[in-house]
Structure formats: structure tokens, C-alpha cells
Design an enzyme around this catalytic site. Structure first.
Site, PDB file in Angstrom:
ATOM      1  N   HIS A   1      42.031  40.454  41.226  1.00 50.80           N
ATOM      2  CA  HIS A   1      41.234  40.626  42.442  1.00 50.80           C
ATOM      3  C   HIS A   1      40.432  41.918  42.378  1.00 50.80           C
ATOM      4  O   HIS A   1      40.741  42.826  41.604  1.00 50.80           O
ATOM      5  CB  HIS A   1      42.160  40.661  43.663  1.00 50.80           C
ATOM      6  CG  HIS A   1      43.024  41.878  43.720  1.00 50.80           C
ATOM      7  ND1 HIS A   1      44.190  41.996  42.983  1.00 50.80           N
ATOM      8  CD2 HIS A   1      42.900  43.057  44.397  1.00 50.80           C
ATOM      9  CE1 HIS A   1      44.742  43.177  43.215  1.00 50.80           C
ATOM     10  NE2 HIS A   1      43.973  43.849  44.063  1.00 50.80           N
TER      11      HIS A   1
ATOM     12  N   HIS B   1      36.789  47.431  40.846  1.00 47.49           N
ATOM     13  CA  HIS B   1      37.483  47.131  39.592  1.00 47.49           C
ATOM     14  C   HIS B   1      38.523  46.039  39.780  1.00 47.49           C
ATOM     15  O   HIS B   1      38.927  45.740  40.911  1.00 47.49           O
ATOM     16  CB  HIS B   1      38.201  48.389  39.093  1.00 47.49           C
ATOM     17  CG  HIS B   1      39.213  48.894  40.081  1.00 47.49           C
ATOM     18  ND1 HIS B   1      38.861  49.641  41.183  1.00 47.49           N
ATOM     19  CD2 HIS B   1      40.556  48.711  40.159  1.00 47.49           C
ATOM     20  CE1 HIS B   1      39.950  49.911  41.893  1.00 47.49           C
ATOM     21  NE2 HIS B   1      40.985  49.357  41.300  1.00 47.49           N
TER      22      HIS B   1
END
Lengths: 171, 171
Positions: B116, B34
Site C-alpha cells: 500500500h 512509498h
């Protein structure tokens, strides 16, 4: 891609289920505790977006939130040695299951729907007897509300990722 | 209860990330791959339903779907030894992050947002050097679309369960 539909119980019920799953369910890490409402089915993304999601929205809109109780542990033995928290059968959950297998939705209903939250599976026979022997003595008094269901897809590692949430009763 | 907000990449990107997470990320089993859009924050269920979800809906409605690229691996070293798939910075993802930390939404933004997808964390120093040494040589050419974000809550075992999906751009 492989999709499925599940109800995730409240945190309270999920935590309770996880206290057993941690030890006895090899799927512990693949998906949080859940009530499977529609078994895994194959669909492509276009079909999901254009056909299946609109249909699921309609079903969710037409379904009022409902509640269920969990009072005991049961098992699918001798068919499989899966052990589960038994979701006390209610008209509402059967009706929702029926709708999720109607119309143009893909996926067959291969067997009678037994609403449940798995807490142990793929045990060796000896282990099963021991574990079920002690778990089946437990009494619960859990009440939980269902106000949504979720469409998930399966990753290559076997884990399930939530794709969409459907709130019951429209908004 | 502890809540967070994340974007789940497409299956393709999740599978790619998982091929590394499996070996190097102890959170592998707690949540699918995620992009954290809002760090864990405390809220009670009433607040979530009455205040936060309506606000998140509004943000989602006002945000158009966007895409992002992943081309390389990077690290937060020396602050932490987390290694991640770098989400190529785009105006859209920063704008969404900004909105998710504005208005009456709880939770502070403690540091600059670096979009990220974590693939390794909590490594020993030696291991980190080895792993980052080889992963940082990798080149990717992944393009992915974002058309939703998800509100999650954390279970007692540390795993995250999706509570609600918010589609970007209204429906």
C-alpha cells in the site's frame, strides 16, 4: 522532469544540520541535508536512462571515495541570505563537481562551486542578521566520508525523491 | 541506526499520493510517497555494509522488474485509521516481500503484507470517517513499474534518507 545530483552527508552531519534547518530553512521538509553537486536540470526519462545514468556510473567508477571537514558556518550574503555549513574545500570535491559538468551531461555551471550544506535560507533581512550573527560564532569539528552521490528528481510539491545511488570507486 | 526498505513509485503516482498526503498525512514531510517493503529495523553500519547490502544486491539481481496497478483507496480500520492507495496484489510484490524477510536479514514480519501507499494517518476518529467516506469513493487507474527498491535510514527528526538503490534484474 527536473533532476539534480547531491551528496547526502552521514547521519551525524545530517542531524547536526537539521537542528538548524528545522528553524531556519523552509526547504527542511523537501529534502534531507545535502551538498548540491549539480543544480536542477531538465531531462526526460529516456535520456536519463540511456545517456545520463551510464555517464554518472562512469564518473562514480573513476572517482575514489574521499573525506571532508566541516568547521564553520558561512553565508552567501549579500548575493543571497543563505547560511550554510561550509564544506572545507578539497581537490576531490572540486574534481567531482567538474566531472559532473563535463562531457555530454546537461546543465550549465552558472557560478563558481562553493561546496556547502544549507542550514538557513529565505530569511528576512533582520532575521538574517540575527541568525547569522549567532551561527557564525559556532565552531564545528566534523569529519565525514563521501562514498556515493545520488541522482534525484523533483516532485510537484517541490520535494526531491532519490532515483539512483552511485557508489564511488566502483564495487 | 534504524533502517527500512521501500519502493518509491513513479513521479506520476507520487504526485497523486501527495495531493492527499499534504492534507491528511503528518508524515508528508518525512519521506516521499512509498510502498514499505520492510518495516524499520535496527542495524549497525558494519552489518549493513558487510552483510545486508550484499544480500539485498543478490535479491535485486534475482528479481525481475514488475508492474502493479492502483485502482482504489482502502483502510486498515479498525486496527489503525491509516488510509492508503491499495497496490493491487501481485505475485511479484509478495515474492519480493518474502525474500526481504528471509535468510539472515534482520527484522520480523509481524503481520501479513498488504502492499500500500499511505495517504492519510493519525486522523481523529471523526475526521477519519469523513475523509475515508469521501476517499473511498474515488476510482483510480494507475499503472506503475517497479525496477528498483531503496534502503533508507532514519534521521533524528524522523525523516528518512536514502542510503542505497537496488536495481531489479541485475544490470
Amino acid at each position: 522532469m527536473k533532476y539534480g545530483i547531491a551528496i547526502f552527508p552521514s547521519k551525524k552531519v545530517q542531524d547536526e544540520a537539521n537542528s538548524y534547518r528545522k528553524r531556519y530553512d523552509p526547504h527542511y521538509a523537501l529534502i534531507p541535508p545535502h551538498i548540491t553537486m549539480k543544480e536542477a536540470f531538465e531531462a526526460d526519462e529516456d535520456e536519463i536512462e540511456s545517456k545520463i545514468i551510464p555517464e554518472l556510473k562512469k564518473i562514480a567508477d573513476e572517482t575514489e571515495p574521499f573525506s571532508y571537514g566541516v568547521y564553520k558556518v558561512s553565508s552567501f550574503s549579500p548575493v543571497t541570505n543563505t547560511i550554510y555549513l561550509k564544506v572545507d574545500p578539497s581537490e576531490e570535491i572540486f574534481a567531482l563537481n567538474e566531472k559532473l559538468h563535463s562531457g555530454s551531461l546537461p546543465g550549465d555551471k552558472d557560478y563558481a562551486f562553493v561546496p556547502h550544506i544549507t542550514i538557513a535560507q529565505k530569511l528576512y533581512d533582520d532575521e538574517f542578521s540575527d541568525v547569522f550573527g549567532s551561527l557564525s560564532m559556532l565552531k564545528f569539528d566534523l569529519q565525514d566520508n563521501v562514498d556515493r552521490f545520488q541522482l534525484l528528481y523533483q516532485l510537484e510539491n517541490g520535494a526531491w525523491s532519490v532515483y539512483e545511488t552511485f557508489r564511488l570507486g566502483g564495487e
